[in-house]
Every structure is written in structure tokens, then in C-alpha cells.
Motif scaffolding. Structure first.
Motif, mmCIF file in Angstrom:
data_model
loop_
_atom_site.group_PDB
_atom_site.id
_atom_site.type_symbol
_atom_site.label_atom_id
_atom_site.label_comp_id
_atom_site.label_asym_id
_atom_site.label_seq_id
_atom_site.Cartn_x
_atom_site.Cartn_y
_atom_site.Cartn_z
ATOM 1 N N PRO A 146 0.840 -1.213 0.000
ATOM 2 C CA PRO A 146 0.000 0.000 0.000
ATOM 3 C C PRO A 146 0.869 1.256 0.000
ATOM 4 O O PRO A 146 1.942 1.278 0.599
ATOM 5 N N PHE A 147 0.416 2.268 -0.683
ATOM 6 C CA PHE A 147 1.078 3.572 -0.736
ATOM 7 C C PHE A 147 2.401 3.543 -1.508
ATOM 8 O O PHE A 147 3.170 4.495 -1.437
ATOM 9 N N PHE A 148 2.678 2.450 -2.242
ATOM 10 C CA PHE A 148 3.901 2.428 -3.052
ATOM 11 C C PHE A 148 3.885 3.562 -4.085
ATOM 12 O O PHE A 148 4.918 4.170 -4.370
ATOM 13 N N SER A 149 2.699 3.854 -4.618
ATOM 14 C CA SER A 149 2.592 4.927 -5.614
ATOM 15 C C SER A 149 2.985 6.275 -5.029
ATOM 16 O O SER A 149 3.559 7.132 -5.712
ATOM 17 N N PHE A 150 2.702 6.472 -3.728
ATOM 18 C CA PHE A 150 3.102 7.725 -3.091
ATOM 19 C C PHE A 150 4.621 7.796 -2.941
ATOM 20 O O PHE A 150 5.212 8.871 -2.990
ATOM 21 N N GLY A 151 5.249 6.633 -2.770
ATOM 22 C CA GLY A 151 6.705 6.590 -2.712
ATOM 23 C C GLY A 151 7.337 6.992 -4.037
ATOM 24 O O GLY A 151 8.334 7.725 -4.072
ATOM 25 N N ILE A 152 6.737 6.511 -5.140
ATOM 26 C CA ILE A 152 7.227 6.900 -6.464
ATOM 27 C C ILE A 152 7.063 8.404 -6.663
ATOM 28 O O ILE A 152 7.977 9.094 -7.132
ATOM 29 N N LYS A 153 5.905 8.917 -6.273
ATOM 30 C CA LYS A 153 5.645 10.351 -6.418
ATOM 31 C C LYS A 153 6.643 11.167 -5.617
ATOM 32 O O LYS A 153 7.193 12.166 -6.113
ATOM 33 N N ARG A 154 6.900 10.746 -4.389
ATOM 34 C CA ARG A 154 7.843 11.478 -3.540
ATOM 35 C C ARG A 154 9.243 11.432 -4.122
ATOM 36 O O ARG A 154 9.972 12.430 -4.099
ATOM 37 N N TYR A 155 9.633 10.276 -4.653
ATOM 38 C CA TYR A 155 10.964 10.145 -5.247
ATOM 39 C C TYR A 155 11.132 11.103 -6.429
ATOM 40 O O TYR A 155 12.154 11.790 -6.546
ATOM 41 N N LEU A 156 10.134 11.155 -7.303
ATOM 42 C CA LEU A 156 10.214 12.037 -8.462
ATOM 43 C C LEU A 156 10.179 13.506 -8.052
ATOM 44 O O LEU A 156 10.870 14.346 -8.641
ATOM 45 N N GLN A 157 9.385 13.822 -7.019
ATOM 46 C CA GLN A 157 9.349 15.196 -6.530
ATOM 47 C C GLN A 157 10.696 15.598 -5.927
ATOM 48 O O GLN A 157 11.158 16.724 -6.109
ATOM 49 N N LYS A 158 11.327 14.661 -5.225
ATOM 50 C CA LYS A 158 12.607 14.949 -4.591
ATOM 51 C C LYS A 158 13.696 15.175 -5.635
ATOM 52 O O LYS A 158 14.549 16.063 -5.495
ATOM 53 N N SER A 159 13.691 14.364 -6.694
ATOM 54 C CA SER A 159 14.691 14.540 -7.744
ATOM 55 C C SER A 159 14.471 15.859 -8.480
ATOM 56 O O SER A 159 15.419 16.549 -8.833
ATOM 57 N N GLY A 160 13.216 16.220 -8.680
ATOM 58 C CA GLY A 160 12.880 17.543 -9.206
ATOM 59 C C GLY A 160 13.017 17.653 -10.711
ATOM 60 O O GLY A 160 13.882 17.034 -11.330
ATOM 61 N N ILE A 161 12.147 18.472 -11.292
ATOM 62 C CA ILE A 161 12.142 18.659 -12.745
ATOM 63 C C ILE A 161 13.438 19.288 -13.229
ATOM 64 O O ILE A 161 13.978 18.918 -14.276
ATOM 65 N N GLU A 162 13.988 20.228 -12.456
ATOM 66 C CA GLU A 162 15.193 20.925 -12.896
ATOM 67 C C GLU A 162 16.375 19.966 -12.990
ATOM 68 O O GLU A 162 17.111 19.956 -13.987
ATOM 69 N N LYS A 163 16.539 19.138 -11.977
ATOM 70 C CA LYS A 163 17.641 18.174 -11.971
ATOM 71 C C LYS A 163 17.499 17.176 -13.112
ATOM 72 O O LYS A 163 18.484 16.842 -13.790
ATOM 73 N N ASN A 164 16.278 16.716 -13.335
ATOM 74 C CA ASN A 164 16.056 15.737 -14.395
ATOM 75 C C ASN A 164 16.315 16.331 -15.777
ATOM 76 O O ASN A 164 16.903 15.680 -16.644
ATOM 77 N N LEU A 165 15.881 17.570 -16.001
ATOM 78 C CA LEU A 165 16.113 18.200 -17.295
ATOM 79 C C LEU A 165 17.594 18.468 -17.524
ATOM 80 O O LEU A 165 18.107 18.289 -18.634
#
Length: 281
Positions: A146-165
Motif C-alpha cells: 500500500p502507498f507504493f505509488s506515493f513513494g514513487i511520487k515522492r521520489y520524483l518530486q525529490k529529484s525535481g524537474i530541474e535536476k532531471n532536465l
């Protein structure tokens, strides 16, 4: 028919497929564009204006990305995604085309070519991923929690759009607000994408092996950025060795996001490649 653009969503099996179809001229050959992981047809926005000078172009948002469906019951293996692409194209009466796959779109393209070699006239892999195993059984089991999807969301938020781009482009000065918003928007609107990414983790199969690649006779153009930090050039060189009817082109001063970084250069490579009847390996 001249200059007719269609955008829409159509149901294919148990998933919705979003597409953008620039049907410029009935006599033009058709190109099908498949984007990369965590991306959408937005990533081709700078390349398409060049391509439509010579081709009818259809860009597809691969599930669960962009505006395509994020149904939890859909099987997000590359093989099944490729099957859905074929079914969608058949519904549009498109039975002969060339395919352009960027990054993960390259993996889907290779699966499509392997299963339907009669449909694809040429393939262009722009920094196409390959040689990746499936995820470990432990990781697949964790994805059921349960809540694995929230873990994925948090991971992507932590990495951030700027860092990924910054990781996917060589010239970081090209990153602007339009680019940030275009890649971020699909992840803001709907939490279902994070549930679908958990399902995708479980469904991902092993990429095509060397013997599978060697059996592919479709002419393939492999285009790589010299400074690709995501899918390094050594993957392109390996694919060039394993795909018997392939050509490798390396673009200087560019990273992973080739359709955005070098759209004009990519267009000219594609145009020249599709005009060449045979390839010298």
C-alpha cells in the motif's frame, strides 16, 4: 488532403491512446513517433515542424504517459505497449510506416519490429534504450505494498524537474519555463500515473537479447548524442553491432534529449536515411 492536423484520444483494448496526427499530403510516407520514459509527444514539438515538410507524422503518448490512459489493469510491458500501438494504427488504416523511437520509445519500437516486421519500413532510434533486465523479484513484491505509488511520487518530486532536465540535455541554457511545464504537467494532474508506474515496474520484461536483435532485418538508423548521460553512446555502439542492417550517427555537443536539442540535424539525418535504399554496415 493538405495540412490536416488531428488530435484526439481513442480507446484501444482497455486503454486510451492520445495521438497527434499531422496528415499533410496523402502521397507522403508516414512516420510514427514514440517518446521516452516520463515523457510524452511534447518532446517532439521541435522536430515535428521539420518532419511534416516531407512526411505525414503521427505522435503517440505511450501509456501511462502524457494524455494517454493510466488504467491500473493495463499491462505495461513494452511488448504489450507495442501491441497497443499496432492496434491503434490498424484502426487508422495505417499498415505501412517508419518508426522513430526516443529512449524508451526505442525499446518499444524494437519490440514492435520484432513482432510485426512486415509493418515497419525503417526504424530510427534516437538514443534508444536497450539491454536492460527486468526489475528484481524483490522490487516487484515491494511494488504491491500500500502507498507504493506515493513513494514513487515522492521520489520524483525529490529529484525535481530541474535536476532531471539538466541530466538529459547537454546545453542547460536551453531549459526554459515552457520546457519545465511541458514535462511536469502530466504528473500534476493525475495521481493515477504513479499507480500505473508501479504496475509498469512489475510488467517490464527483459529487453531483446543479442540473438533477437540480430534477427531484425529492418533498416535502422541509430542517432546518439556524444554527451548522453542517460543512455550512453556505448549502448548505441552495441546496438549497431547487434542490429545487422544499422547505421550509427553521433551528434556532437548534445545529450539525451535529441528531438529538443538537435531537431534540425536529426531531421536531415532521417530524411537522408529514408532516401537511401540500402545500408552499408
Amino acid at each position: 488532403m493538405e495540412g490536416h492536423t488531428i488530435k484526439g484520444i481513442e480507446q484501444v483494448g482497455n486503454i486510451d491512446i492520445y495521438f497527434e496526427y499531422d496528415q499533410i499530403n496523402d502521397s507522403f510516407p508516414t512516420l510514427v513517433l514514440l517518446h521516452g520514459f516520463l515523457s510524452s509527444s511534447f518532446s517532439f514539438r521541435k522536430l515535428v515542424p521539420y518532419l511534416i515538410q516531407d512526411f505525414n507524422v503521427i505522435s503517440i503518448d505511450l501509456p501511462p504517459f502524457g494524455q494517454s490512459g493510466k488504467a491500473y489493469r493495463y499491462t505495461y510491458s513494452f511488448q504489450n505497449i507495442a501491441k497497443s500501438v499496432v492496434q491503434f494504427l490498424e484502426g487508422k488504416n495505417i499498415r505501412q510506416f517508419s518508426i522513430i523511437g526516443h529512449s524508451m520509445g526505442g525499446q518499444v519500437s524494437l519490440q514492435l519490429i520484432k513482432s510485426h516486421p512486415d509493418l515497419v519500413e525503417h526504424a530510427i532510434l534516437l538514443a534508444g534504450s536497450g539491454y536492460q533486465p527486468s526489475y528484481s523479484e524483490k522490487m516487484k513484491m515491494i511494488s504491491y505494498l500500500p502507498f507504493f505509488s506515493f513513494g514513487i511520487k515522492r521520489y520524483l518530486q525529490k529529484s525535481g524537474i530541474e535536476k532531471n532536465l539538466k541530466n538529459v540535455v547537454h546545453n542547460q541554457a536551453m531549459i526554459d519555463d515552457e520546457m519545465r511545464q511541458g514535462y511536469l504537467e502530466p504528473f500534476i494532474k493525475n495521481h493515477d500515473i504513479f499507480r500505473a508506474l508501479g504496475r509498469m515496474l512489475r510488467d517490464k520484461e527483459v529487453d531483446l537479447l543479442e540473438e533477437d536483435l540480430y534477427s531484425i532485418q529492418t533498416p535502422c538508423l541509430l542517432v546518439w548524442g556524444r554527451h548522453d548521460n542517460v543512455v550512453p553512446l556505448k549502448i548505441g555502439e552495441r546496438l549497431h553491432r547487434d542490429l545487422p542492417n544499422s547505421k550509427l550517427a553521433v551528434l556532437e555537443n548534445s545529450g539525451h534529449l535529441l528531438p529538443e536539442e538537435k531537431p534540425e540535424e536529426v531531421y536531415h539525418l532521417i530524411k537522408e536515411f529514408l532516401r537511401t535504399p540500402t545500408i552499408q554496415t
